[in-house]
Every structure is written in C-alpha cells, then in structure tokens.
Design a protein around this motif. Sequence first.
Motif, short mmCIF file in Angstrom:
data_model
loop_
_atom_site.label_atom_id
_atom_site.label_comp_id
_atom_site.label_asym_id
_atom_site.label_seq_id
_atom_site.Cartn_x
_atom_site.Cartn_y
_atom_site.Cartn_z
N PRO A 443 0.84 -1.19 0.00
CA PRO A 443 0.00 0.00 0.00
C PRO A 443 0.88 1.25 0.00
O PRO A 443 2.07 1.19 0.30
CB PRO A 443 -0.79 -0.13 1.30
N GLY A 444 0.27 2.38 -0.35
CA GLY A 444 0.99 3.64 -0.25
C GLY A 444 1.52 4.20 -1.55
O GLY A 444 2.18 5.22 -1.55
N MET A 445 1.29 3.51 -2.68
CA MET A 445 1.66 4.05 -3.99
C MET A 445 3.13 4.50 -4.03
O MET A 445 3.43 5.66 -4.26
CB MET A 445 0.74 5.23 -4.33
N PRO A 446 4.07 3.58 -3.78
CA PRO A 446 5.48 3.97 -3.69
C PRO A 446 6.03 4.55 -4.99
O PRO A 446 5.60 4.19 -6.09
CB PRO A 446 6.19 2.66 -3.34
N GLU A 447 7.00 5.46 -4.85
CA GLU A 447 7.71 6.02 -6.00
C GLU A 447 8.79 5.05 -6.47
O GLU A 447 9.28 4.23 -5.69
CB GLU A 447 8.37 7.35 -5.62
N MET A 448 9.18 5.20 -7.71
CA MET A 448 10.12 4.27 -8.32
C MET A 448 11.27 4.99 -8.99
O MET A 448 11.55 4.80 -10.17
CB MET A 448 9.39 3.35 -9.30
N LEU A 449 11.95 5.83 -8.25
CA LEU A 449 13.11 6.55 -8.78
C LEU A 449 14.27 5.60 -9.03
O LEU A 449 15.00 5.75 -10.01
CB LEU A 449 13.52 7.66 -7.83
N SER A 450 14.45 4.63 -8.15
CA SER A 450 15.59 3.72 -8.31
C SER A 450 15.54 3.01 -9.66
O SER A 450 16.54 2.99 -10.40
CB SER A 450 15.58 2.67 -7.19
N LEU A 466 7.90 2.09 -18.99
CA LEU A 466 7.66 1.57 -17.65
C LEU A 466 6.28 2.04 -17.20
O LEU A 466 6.02 3.24 -17.11
CB LEU A 466 8.74 2.06 -16.69
N LEU A 467 5.39 1.09 -16.95
CA LEU A 467 4.02 1.40 -16.54
C LEU A 467 3.78 0.89 -15.13
O LEU A 467 4.24 -0.19 -14.76
CB LEU A 467 3.00 0.70 -17.45
N THR A 468 3.02 1.65 -14.34
CA THR A 468 2.71 1.21 -12.98
C THR A 468 1.48 1.90 -12.44
O THR A 468 1.12 3.01 -12.88
CB THR A 468 3.91 1.48 -12.04
N ASP A 469 0.83 1.25 -11.49
CA ASP A 469 -0.24 1.92 -10.74
C ASP A 469 0.35 2.61 -9.51
O ASP A 469 -0.38 3.22 -8.73
CB ASP A 469 -1.36 0.95 -10.34
N GLY A 470 1.67 2.53 -9.35
CA GLY A 470 2.38 3.31 -8.34
C GLY A 470 2.74 4.68 -8.90
O GLY A 470 2.13 5.17 -9.86
N ARG A 471 3.78 5.29 -8.31
CA ARG A 471 4.16 6.65 -8.68
C ARG A 471 5.61 6.68 -9.14
O ARG A 471 6.35 5.72 -8.97
CB ARG A 471 4.02 7.61 -7.48
N PHE A 472 5.98 7.85 -9.67
CA PHE A 472 7.37 8.10 -9.97
C PHE A 472 7.83 9.34 -9.23
O PHE A 472 7.05 10.26 -8.99
CB PHE A 472 7.58 8.27 -11.48
N SER A 473 9.09 9.36 -8.89
CA SER A 473 9.68 10.53 -8.26
C SER A 473 9.68 11.70 -9.23
O SER A 473 9.69 11.52 -10.45
CB SER A 473 11.11 10.21 -7.84
N GLY A 474 9.69 12.92 -8.66
CA GLY A 474 9.89 14.09 -9.50
C GLY A 474 11.24 14.05 -10.21
O GLY A 474 11.45 14.75 -11.19
N GLY A 475 12.16 13.23 -9.70
CA GLY A 475 13.47 13.09 -10.33
C GLY A 475 13.50 12.06 -11.44
O GLY A 475 14.50 11.91 -12.13
N SER A 476 12.39 11.34 -11.64
CA SER A 476 12.35 10.32 -12.69
C SER A 476 12.21 10.97 -14.06
O SER A 476 11.52 11.97 -14.23
CB SER A 476 11.16 9.39 -12.47
N HIS A 477 12.86 10.38 -15.04
CA HIS A 477 12.59 10.74 -16.43
C HIS A 477 12.81 9.52 -17.29
O HIS A 477 13.33 8.51 -16.85
CB HIS A 477 13.41 11.95 -16.89
N GLY A 478 12.38 9.60 -18.53
CA GLY A 478 12.32 8.44 -19.39
C GLY A 478 10.88 8.20 -19.78
O GLY A 478 9.99 9.00 -19.47
N PHE A 479 10.62 7.09 -20.47
CA PHE A 479 9.25 6.79 -20.92
C PHE A 479 8.51 6.08 -19.79
O PHE A 479 8.39 4.86 -19.78
CB PHE A 479 9.29 5.94 -22.19
N VAL A 480 8.04 6.86 -18.82
CA VAL A 480 7.42 6.30 -17.62
C VAL A 480 5.99 6.82 -17.47
O VAL A 480 5.72 7.99 -17.65
CB VAL A 480 8.25 6.61 -16.36
N ILE A 481 5.09 5.90 -17.14
CA ILE A 481 3.67 6.23 -16.97
C ILE A 481 3.21 5.64 -15.64
O ILE A 481 3.32 4.44 -15.40
CB ILE A 481 2.80 5.67 -18.11
#
Length: 560
Positions: A443-450, A466-481
């Motif tokens: 639970p908690g919709m973790p970010e995936m910066l790593s 990269l697709l997820t029902d979680g989140r991404f960090s503001g530092g993430s970039h790339g083709f991420v949804i």
Amino acid sequence: MTKDLRIKSQVFSDEKRAPNRAMLRAVGFTDEDFLKPQVGIASTWSEVTPCNIHINELAVRAKQGAKEAGAAPLIFNTITVSDGISMGTEGMRYSLPSRDLIADSIETVVGGESLDGFVAIGGCDKNMPGCMMAIARMNLPSVFVYGGTIKPGKLEGKDLDIVSVFEGVGQYNSGAIDSQELTKIECHACPGAGSCGGMYTANTMASAIEALGMSLPGSSSNPAETDEKRNDCFDAGQAVYHLLEKNIRPRDILTKEAFENAITVVMALGGSTNAILHLMAIAHSADVDLSLEDFNKLQKKVPHIADLKPSGKYVMQDLHDVGGVTAVMKLLLKEGYLHGDCLTVTGKTLAENLAEAEDLKEGQKVILPLDQPLRANGPLVVLKGNLAPEGAVAKVSGLKVTRITGPAKVFDDEESATKAILADEIVEGDVVVIRYEGPKGGPGMPEMLSITGILVGKGLGDTVALLTDGRFSGGSHGFVIGHIAPEAQVGGPIALIQNGDIVTINSEEQILNVEVSDEEFEERRKSWTPPPLLERGYLAKYSRLVSSASKGAVTDYFEE
C-alpha cells in the motif's frame, strides 16, 4: 485591535477558563498575550532528512515575525518521511500516506488548541501538500513557507544532485563507471540543508503553492541556507497577522482560477507528475472541483519553457539566480497565461504582486522565450484507454520518442522488476509493467526513482517503457507512466494483463491501450483474486480509506 482578532481574549476572559490560562502561563504566556490572537507555527523540522534539518531555525524566525506583528505565537511539530532515503525500500510505502497523516496532525493541533491562524513550513515532498491540505481544511488565516532548495553538489566542475546517484547505480551496473566513481558521486551529491535541487516534487510543489497565492512572492525560489529564506519566514509570521486583521482565509484564495494558475506554472516549469496527485488532494480539501481533464486542458495550451533537471540542465538555485519563479510568473501573466485577479496571502492580487517583481535577467538561459519553448505544450500528460479507464500520468519532457508499442513484461512488485533489469532481461522495445503498487495495493503508492534511474543509467530511458499503478519521483525521467487507475488491487485492467500482451503508449494522442478484448478481460477476471491487505497498523488503515489516484489518493473522499 479589531473584533476579528479578539477570539482568544473572549475565550480567556471567562473566569471558568482560569485552568486554561494557567496551562499557557506555564509555557510563557502573560496577561497581555491572552488579549492577542494565538498563531501556530507548524514546523516539519526533523533530522531524518536534509530537506527539513534547518526548519527549526526557520520556525523560530516565523514565530518572531508573528510576535512582533502582535500575535501570541506557538511552535508545534509534525512528522516527515524522506523520499530520497526511503526510495527503493519498504519504507517508501509510508511516503504518500505520510502526506495525509501530516495534514491530519496539523488539523488536530490547530483544531484542538483552537488556534486563530497559523504558518506552516514544509521542506520534503509530502509535508508540503500535507501542510496545504490542512490549511485548506481548517480555512483559518494561514501562510505556507517553503524550506528552500539545496545547493547543487559539485564534482569535477559538474553539478550533482540526488538523482545523479540513482543514475550512477545504473552506470555502475552497465560498466560505465567503477565503484570509486560511484562513491565520489554519492559523497558530493548533497552538500547541505534543503530539498532536492532539480524541478523535482519539492520544488514543483513550492512553485505551485506560490502560484496558488498561498506563499509570499519569492518563497518557492529562495534557497534553504540564505538570509532570504530566513527573512521569508519572518515575513510569513507578519503576514498571517495581517490576514487575521483583514479576515482573509485560504478558501478566499484557493479558487478554481488559482488552481489553474498553479497547473500553468507546473507545466511551464516541467514539474513533477506528483503535482497532479497533490493539487487534486489540496483542491479536495478546499472543496474545489478539480479533475484530470483540467490538467489536460491546460497541458494543450501552456508551453514548457524551463531547462531544468531532471530532463534539462539547470537546478532551482540557477532559477533563483536569474529571477526565480516570481519572474517566470510575471512573464506568464504578461502573455496572458495566468489569472491576475486572484487574491494572495499578501492581501493583494497576483497581478499586483507581480507588478512589483523583477523581470528575468537579460541573457539568462534557464528559461526559454515563450515563442521558442522546449515543447509547444506541457510535459505532464494524462493518458486514457482500456488499460487506464480512469487515467494515467506521463511526463514526456526530454523524450525523443512519443510512442512505443511493445510486449508487456509483467511484475507484481518493484523488486522483481529491478532484478530483471539488472540481469539484462529487459531489452529495447519492452513495456515493463509493475502492478499492485497503487494507493491500496502498495500500500501507499510507492515512488520508483531507483528503477527509472537504473534504466536511464543503462541507456534504456528512451527505448523501454515503464508502466505502474504506483508513482514516480519528480526526479524520474524516461518513458514512464504512473498513477494507472483503477489500480490492480481493485481489479483494474492492469491486474489482468499478461506477459506478451501488446501495449501501446501514445503521448501525442494521449492513449494507453493493450491489445486485449473486453471479452478476454472478462474471461481472465474469472480466475483473478486480489492479494490480501495488511491487517494491522497505519498502512492497513490507509489501504482501506484511500481513494483512487484519479481522485488524488486522499483518505477523506466519501462517495454518497
């Protein structure tokens, strides 16, 4: 003293309130203080993160400002969780839930102590929207202050930040650098107090809150370890007293037009995807009707003009040096992108504030001209389709491609996906799907910066989605949804896709589809059961209360 400021004096003049007065005398109140408005200073000071380690000093400055203006101020604290430290660990599951816990705790103290108004000072990603949610809920005269950005780290003449370290792990894994070089990056990335330096979530939310009108001009850009930031806090203490005098309350400021201003600034600066989640949560607390469609409407109109990390070159310190967010807003207002008649915590309108602001410095390179943008429209895109019927969020700044169609490689957690990437099991053209990481399922919709940092470090940032029902960090970039809704835990389509299913992401047409028919989805659903939720503790409570990401992942959204 005006009638609106005599709330406390009326309460404490009753002789039955002698015990209440006695308690406050013990913390330093005098007879004179009982005739003043009682102002809280909500501090998020903590030693667990550089973002907040200096905020105790800032809270003292805000208290001084409020006291000199004529209030009786009191400092109280709330918690914080460091996203950068918890990233890639089980601790990240507490990050987003901490936002609502912070809002609840500030509401509890302000309500429990019957404070007349308050200043809230936030530094790390989740305590900023948490502070703002409490401000919007309580609707008492209030001002938000951002703790400020960190200075950029330096190594061999190059700027570093925390994202440099995550991407360094990918570079090390691919053999581009050795362990000694990685250690050098680690040791130089974070040189002192303040929030992560790029246009990541903290700086994004600081900019959005200034655009909302809830912080003083310049608050979002003034760096952490400066006299400007200390003066910012003193002035905020004074400002809350003046709001009490004028009886200006947050919901007078937090209008639909103010949220449109915030979205516009986030789009222009190329801010974090988390801004969508947090602005919707703040709007919910303020009873403002804000939806994903509002973001898409403005995304089509607002150009991306800031060359800021993670996809650009510069950091928040650089933006501050050329005029800051205030100067960017002045430019946007001049060209008709902002609602200038919105009220702010200065007691003046946004246009009146910006008339007094400096323009961007001549010859600067951080902010591009509006007619020569990095993108003609905003980089935060809401996608919909049969894989995300309620929506998903992509950040497309800096991407060389706008469409990927490829086979899904499906993982039920971030750890197994990370292992597959490090083992070179993910190749160009793959669509990595990480599910059961949503608000309820995480639970908690973790970010995936790593994991995004590793993909970029391995040179796969533009060729693997990269697709997820979680989140991404503001530092993430790339083709991420991220933010795919409905999430897997509640039976959203992301729970039903399988390895090899062909997924299409088209950011231009704002589509997220998988080549699976409705009939096939229904057949797969017959054999699907949700994983069990936690049974004890805060995350167990959170998973049962939290709304969909499409509603801001709030814990007080109750459908009729």
